[in-house]
Design a protein around this motif. Sequence first.
Motif, mmCIF file in Angstrom:
data_model
loop_
_atom_site.group_PDB
_atom_site.id
_atom_site.type_symbol
_atom_site.label_atom_id
_atom_site.label_comp_id
_atom_site.label_asym_id
_atom_site.label_seq_id
_atom_site.Cartn_x
_atom_site.Cartn_y
_atom_site.Cartn_z
ATOM 1 N N GLU A 58 10.204 7.789 0.556
ATOM 2 C CA GLU A 58 9.509 8.420 -0.860
ATOM 3 C C GLU A 58 10.483 8.282 -2.004
ATOM 4 O OE1 GLU A 58 7.330 12.361 -2.931
ATOM 5 O OE2 GLU A 58 8.486 12.191 -0.529
ATOM 6 N N THR A 78 1.317 -0.871 -0.041
ATOM 7 C CA THR A 78 -0.120 0.147 -0.381
ATOM 8 C C THR A 78 0.679 1.441 0.151
ATOM 9 O OG1 THR A 78 -0.156 0.014 2.684
ATOM 10 C CG2 THR A 78 -1.800 -1.156 1.039
ATOM 11 N N GLU A 79 0.173 2.439 -0.421
ATOM 12 C CA GLU A 79 1.043 3.314 -0.562
ATOM 13 C C GLU A 79 1.117 4.717 0.665
ATOM 14 O OE1 GLU A 79 1.336 5.951 -4.145
ATOM 15 O OE2 GLU A 79 -0.844 4.554 -4.841
ATOM 16 N N LEU A 80 2.065 4.978 1.273
ATOM 17 C CA LEU A 80 2.471 6.215 2.196
ATOM 18 C C LEU A 80 1.781 7.164 2.264
ATOM 19 C CD1 LEU A 80 5.057 4.301 3.963
ATOM 20 C CD2 LEU A 80 2.592 3.362 4.668
ATOM 21 N N GLU A 81 0.859 8.136 3.016
ATOM 22 C CA GLU A 81 0.535 9.338 2.983
ATOM 23 C C GLU A 81 1.216 9.866 2.983
ATOM 24 O OE1 GLU A 81 -1.433 10.796 6.165
ATOM 25 O OE2 GLU A 81 -3.644 9.504 5.958
ATOM 26 N N ASP A 82 2.372 9.632 3.077
ATOM 27 C CA ASP A 82 4.308 10.537 3.208
ATOM 28 C C ASP A 82 5.042 10.431 1.743
ATOM 29 O OD1 ASP A 82 5.595 8.267 3.351
ATOM 30 O OD2 ASP A 82 6.255 8.473 4.937
#
Length: 314
Positions: free
Chosen positions: A195, A36-40
């Motif tokens: 990132e 899953t992608e993280l908010e940061d």
Amino acid sequence: MFIAGGTNLVDLWKYNLLHPKLVVDINHLPEHRRITELEDGGLRLGALVSNADTAYHPLVESRYPLLSKAILAGASAQIRNMATNGGNLLQRTRCYYFYDADVPCNKRVPGSGCPAMDGYNRIHAILGASGECIAVFPSDMCVALAALEAVVNVSGKNGGRRIPFADFHRLPGDSPEIDNILQHGELITSIDLPEKGFAQNYSYLKLRDRHSYAFALVSVATALELEGDTIRDARIALGGVAHKPWRVREAEAVLVGKKADEAAFTAAAEVLLTGAVGLKYNAFKIELAKRAIVRNGMMALHPETQLPGAQPSA
């Protein structure tokens, strides 16, 4: 003991090296089977996602190609289909003496001795070893995770915690039987990638006795951030040379602000291998590692040459 893919646990059990009283199958935990992608802007790799699914995931291939290449350099396709991300971090050494229940081994039976010291030690450590153990950590995936500065998420009876990847594995010291800093009963739930994935300039080089299904004599994960031909950021991690993926930040600092060429990578290699000690059969690994660092640094300038069927740039 927990079992997921079982690609290492079952081997150790068959070799009469592990004798678990209870085995808990954790494959039914769906929340740990996702990427899953993280908010940061980073990416979370579930601990139960297979190595193959991770390597071929579109976000991993596009944003963290160094990790994809490293995973695909390891084991065989069949094993990568079964092996999990969490299990990859927890695999044991592939030392010949560790796998032979009929000989002493400080990692297997603390205080019994280390036959590798005076025995056939061709695959063994040249960095970070101790008088108790000279085994090396075999993972390819973890070398890339070290270079990318991943974070390991774990959960246990006292709650969860986040462990910087550089702190997860440990050097042998006086207790080589302890591979990492997990506490009893803790479970890896996921691995977080930052990132910054160095998707433009990267390379993974694995030097081994045969092209596939072999552990590294020396492996190198290199990640660069370039501005023109000047290095603005650099990461170099070595595998096959120590009890854990080997990084020396001072070596990376040598590269920052320098022109990306063989001279710069040679200087970094000298710093990275400071303190290396060769034994009777593995002393060649010191020079091999230095040359691999330089070669891989130059390969990282043209990562497109690593694609299947690609021809080296002129």
